[in-house]
Design a protein around this motif. Structure first.
Motif, PDB file in Angstrom:
ATOM      1  N   ALA A  48       0.899  -1.380   0.147  1.00 28.04           N
ATOM      2  CA  ALA A  48       0.040  -0.046   0.055  1.00 28.04           C
ATOM      3  C   ALA A  48       0.954   1.205  -0.054  1.00 28.04           C
ATOM      4  O   ALA A  48       2.258   1.244   0.360  1.00 28.04           O
ATOM      5  N   GLN A  49       0.231   2.271  -0.327  1.00 24.93           N
ATOM      6  CA  GLN A  49       1.096   3.610  -0.413  1.00 24.93           C
ATOM      7  C   GLN A  49       1.145   4.081   1.081  1.00 24.93           C
ATOM      8  O   GLN A  49       1.975   4.890   1.200  1.00 24.93           O
ATOM      9  N   GLY A  50       0.392   3.771   2.115  1.00 18.58           N
ATOM     10  CA  GLY A  50       0.556   4.222   3.250  1.00 18.58           C
ATOM     11  C   GLY A  50      -0.938   4.043   4.308  1.00 18.58           C
ATOM     12  O   GLY A  50      -1.668   3.568   3.574  1.00 18.58           O
ATOM     13  N   TYR A  51      -1.014   4.341   5.139  1.00 18.71           N
ATOM     14  CA  TYR A  51      -2.125   4.448   5.971  1.00 18.71           C
ATOM     15  C   TYR A  51      -3.170   5.861   5.760  1.00 18.71           C
ATOM     16  O   TYR A  51      -2.404   6.754   5.550  1.00 18.71           O
ATOM     17  N   TRP A  52      -4.247   5.447   5.550  1.00 17.59           N
ATOM     18  CA  TRP A  52      -5.266   6.588   5.220  1.00 17.59           C
ATOM     19  C   TRP A  52      -5.368   7.508   6.368  1.00 17.59           C
ATOM     20  O   TRP A  52      -5.293   7.455   7.355  1.00 17.59           O
ATOM     21  N   ASN A  53      -5.030   9.006   5.725  1.00 19.09           N
ATOM     22  CA  ASN A  53      -4.840  10.232   6.660  1.00 19.09           C
ATOM     23  C   ASN A  53      -3.991  10.053   7.962  1.00 19.09           C
ATOM     24  O   ASN A  53      -4.281  10.462   8.935  1.00 19.09           O
TER      25      ASN A  53
ATOM     26  N   GLY B 125      12.093   1.643  -7.780  1.00 18.96           N
ATOM     27  CA  GLY B 125      10.807   1.968  -7.877  1.00 18.96           C
ATOM     28  C   GLY B 125       9.689   1.039  -7.099  1.00 18.96           C
ATOM     29  O   GLY B 125       8.384   1.336  -7.164  1.00 18.96           O
ATOM     30  N   TRP B 126      10.147   0.091  -6.205  1.00 20.67           N
ATOM     31  CA  TRP B 126       9.340  -0.385  -5.307  1.00 20.67           C
ATOM     32  C   TRP B 126       9.135   0.397  -4.102  1.00 20.67           C
ATOM     33  O   TRP B 126      10.218   0.798  -3.530  1.00 20.67           O
ATOM     34  N   ARG B 127       8.070  -0.116  -3.306  1.00 16.13           N
ATOM     35  CA  ARG B 127       8.120   0.371  -1.906  1.00 16.13           C
ATOM     36  C   ARG B 127       8.251  -0.681  -0.965  1.00 16.13           C
ATOM     37  O   ARG B 127       7.717  -1.743  -1.474  1.00 16.13           O
ATOM     38  N   MET B 128       8.544  -0.635   0.301  1.00 16.10           N
ATOM     39  CA  MET B 128       8.728  -1.666   1.049  1.00 16.10           C
ATOM     40  C   MET B 128       7.748  -1.473   2.394  1.00 16.10           C
ATOM     41  O   MET B 128       7.738  -0.312   2.778  1.00 16.10           O
ATOM     42  N   TYR B 129       7.055  -2.373   3.056  1.00 17.79           N
ATOM     43  CA  TYR B 129       6.287  -2.430   4.354  1.00 17.79           C
ATOM     44  C   TYR B 129       7.218  -3.025   5.543  1.00 17.79           C
ATOM     45  O   TYR B 129       7.596  -4.218   5.204  1.00 17.79           O
ATOM     46  N   ARG B 130       7.400  -2.245   6.571  1.00 16.76           N
ATOM     47  CA  ARG B 130       7.926  -2.893   7.837  1.00 16.76           C
ATOM     48  C   ARG B 130       6.753  -3.655   8.697  1.00 16.76           C
ATOM     49  O   ARG B 130       5.981  -3.129   9.089  1.00 16.76           O
ATOM     50  N   THR B 131       6.790  -4.944   8.720  1.00 17.86           N
ATOM     51  CA  THR B 131       5.808  -5.836   9.072  1.00 17.86           C
ATOM     52  C   THR B 131       5.687  -5.862  10.787  1.00 17.86           C
ATOM     53  O   THR B 131       4.786  -5.869  11.413  1.00 17.86           O
ATOM     54  N   GLY B 132       6.969  -5.675  11.213  1.00 20.24           N
ATOM     55  CA  GLY B 132       6.963  -5.986  12.666  1.00 20.24           C
ATOM     56  C   GLY B 132       6.927  -7.393  13.147  1.00 20.24           C
ATOM     57  O   GLY B 132       7.111  -7.894  14.203  1.00 20.24           O
ATOM     58  N   ASP B 133       6.815  -8.496  12.274  1.00 16.67           N
ATOM     59  CA  ASP B 133       7.044  -9.732  12.370  1.00 16.67           C
ATOM     60  C   ASP B 133       8.533 -10.073  12.092  1.00 16.67           C
ATOM     61  O   ASP B 133       9.288  -9.481  11.704  1.00 16.67           O
ATOM     62  N   LEU B 134       8.922 -10.911  12.981  1.00 16.33           N
ATOM     63  CA  LEU B 134      10.325 -11.698  13.057  1.00 16.33           C
ATOM     64  C   LEU B 134      10.167 -12.944  12.102  1.00 16.33           C
ATOM     65  O   LEU B 134       9.388 -13.687  12.178  1.00 16.33           O
ATOM     66  N   GLY B 135      11.579 -13.183  11.482  1.00 16.25           N
ATOM     67  CA  GLY B 135      11.740 -14.340  10.688  1.00 16.25           C
ATOM     68  C   GLY B 135      13.142 -14.734  10.371  1.00 16.25           C
ATOM     69  O   GLY B 135      14.055 -14.021  10.628  1.00 16.25           O
TER      70      GLY B 135
ATOM     71  N   GLY C 221       7.132   5.772   9.145  1.00 14.70           N
ATOM     72  CA  GLY C 221       7.744   4.918   9.764  1.00 14.70           C
ATOM     73  C   GLY C 221       7.781   3.394   9.122  1.00 14.70           C
ATOM     74  O   GLY C 221       8.285   2.509   9.533  1.00 14.70           O
ATOM     75  N   ARG C 222       6.622   3.116   8.432  1.00 15.79           N
ATOM     76  CA  ARG C 222       6.339   1.805   8.237  1.00 15.79           C
ATOM     77  C   ARG C 222       6.320   1.709   6.645  1.00 15.79           C
ATOM     78  O   ARG C 222       6.619   0.442   6.159  1.00 15.79           O
ATOM     79  N   PHE C 223       6.310   2.471   5.852  1.00 13.32           N
ATOM     80  CA  PHE C 223       6.082   2.454   4.291  1.00 13.32           C
ATOM     81  C   PHE C 223       7.375   3.338   3.630  1.00 13.32           C
ATOM     82  O   PHE C 223       7.431   4.564   3.779  1.00 13.32           O
ATOM     83  N   VAL C 224       8.388   2.728   3.271  1.00 12.72           N
ATOM     84  CA  VAL C 224       9.443   3.233   2.599  1.00 12.72           C
ATOM     85  C   VAL C 224      10.092   2.912   1.177  1.00 12.72           C
ATOM     86  O   VAL C 224       9.542   1.824   0.699  1.00 12.72           O
ATOM     87  N   ALA C 225      10.747   3.624   0.630  1.00 12.08           N
ATOM     88  CA  ALA C 225      11.197   3.354  -0.714  1.00 12.08           C
ATOM     89  C   ALA C 225      12.205   2.139  -0.433  1.00 12.08           C
ATOM     90  O   ALA C 225      12.887   1.882   0.544  1.00 12.08           O
ATOM     91  N   ASP C 226      12.203   1.071  -1.533  1.00  6.22           N
ATOM     92  CA  ASP C 226      12.850  -0.251  -1.444  1.00  6.22           C
ATOM     93  C   ASP C 226      14.261   0.149  -1.945  1.00  6.22           C
ATOM     94  O   ASP C 226      14.391   0.448  -3.249  1.00  6.22           O
ATOM     95  N   PRO C 227      15.264  -0.135  -1.014  1.00  9.30           N
ATOM     96  CA  PRO C 227      16.709   0.256  -1.284  1.00  9.30           C
ATOM     97  C   PRO C 227      17.144  -0.795  -2.219  1.00  9.30           C
ATOM     98  O   PRO C 227      18.357  -0.596  -2.896  1.00  9.30           O
ATOM     99  N   PHE C 228      16.561  -1.959  -2.352  1.00 11.26           N
ATOM    100  CA  PHE C 228      17.206  -3.174  -3.114  1.00 11.26           C
ATOM    101  C   PHE C 228      16.409  -3.546  -4.362  1.00 11.26           C
ATOM    102  O   PHE C 228      17.006  -4.147  -5.422  1.00 11.26           O
ATOM    103  N   GLN C 229      15.277  -2.710  -4.454  1.00 13.09           N
ATOM    104  CA  GLN C 229      14.744  -2.809  -6.063  1.00 13.09           C
ATOM    105  C   GLN C 229      13.913  -1.446  -6.190  1.00 13.09           C
ATOM    106  O   GLN C 229      12.913  -0.972  -5.878  1.00 13.09           O
TER     107      GLN C 229
END
Length: 181
Positions: free
Chosen positions: A121-126, A143-153, A133-141
């Motif tokens: 998603a582009q971000g949280y509504w309003n 043109g893509w955006r990436m989302y910080r899930t808060g999950d560990l793996g 803090g959660r949606f940032v540009a993807d430094p590895f790809q």
């Protein structure tokens, strides 16, 4: 019990449900169905529940991804005797395991799960502050955006991803995210 009856009446071949729903079916005395494929998502699938489903159903699939990434970001078919994983990214999706400085961690090392790609998603509504803090540009790809899930793996030797909990205290109750405090 009503869900069991509905499944039997409809002769369902695929059902998507949360681990809590699958557990309720088992606790009601449901013994499975020879033609039903289980899609499990919306919360972490435990090894014990996966084992219970695998002895009752011909196929069990584990689906992973938060709402912010169009829900399904990874998928895998589970097999008896193998560890429960969240599998591999679906097409058009990237999954990174990053340390606190957003650097990739080595295979087998636990990191935070970040999801990238067309489904982010582009971000949280309003809510630009939370979005930043959660949606940032993807430094590895580019043109893509990436989302910080808060999950560990962590990533297994075969490339499959294993979910191992949360970086914070967030819990889910009946599929709803709860932030204690």
């Amino acid at each position: 019990r009503r869900l069991v009856k509905a499944l039997e009446r409809a002769r369902a071949t695929v059902m998507q449900a949360t681990p809590a729903t699958w557990m309720m079916l088992l606790e009601s005395g449901w013994t499975g169905a020879t033609g039903l494929r289980a899609w499990c998502g919306g919360d972490r699938l435990s090894d014990n529940l996966a084992d219970d489903l695998l002895v009752r159903l011909p196929e069990v699939w584990n689906l992973y991804g938060p709402t912010e990434t169009t829900i399904w970001s990874t998928i895998t078919r589970l097999h008896r005797g193998e560890p429960v994983t969240i599998g591999l990214p679906i097409s058009g999706t990237g999954v990174y395991l990053l340390d606190e400085f957003r650097r990739p961690v080595a295979d087998g090392v636990t990191g935070e799960i970040w999801i990238s790609g067309a489904g982010v998603a582009q971000g949280y509504w309003n809510d630009p502050t939370q979005s930043a803090g959660r949606f940032v540009a993807d430094p590895f790809q580019p043109g893509w955006r990436m989302y910080r899930t808060g999950d560990l793996g962590s990533r297994l030797a075969n490339g499959a991803l294993r979910h191992s909990g949360r970086i914070d205290d967030q819990v889910k109750v009946h599929g709803h995210r709860i932030e204690p405090g």
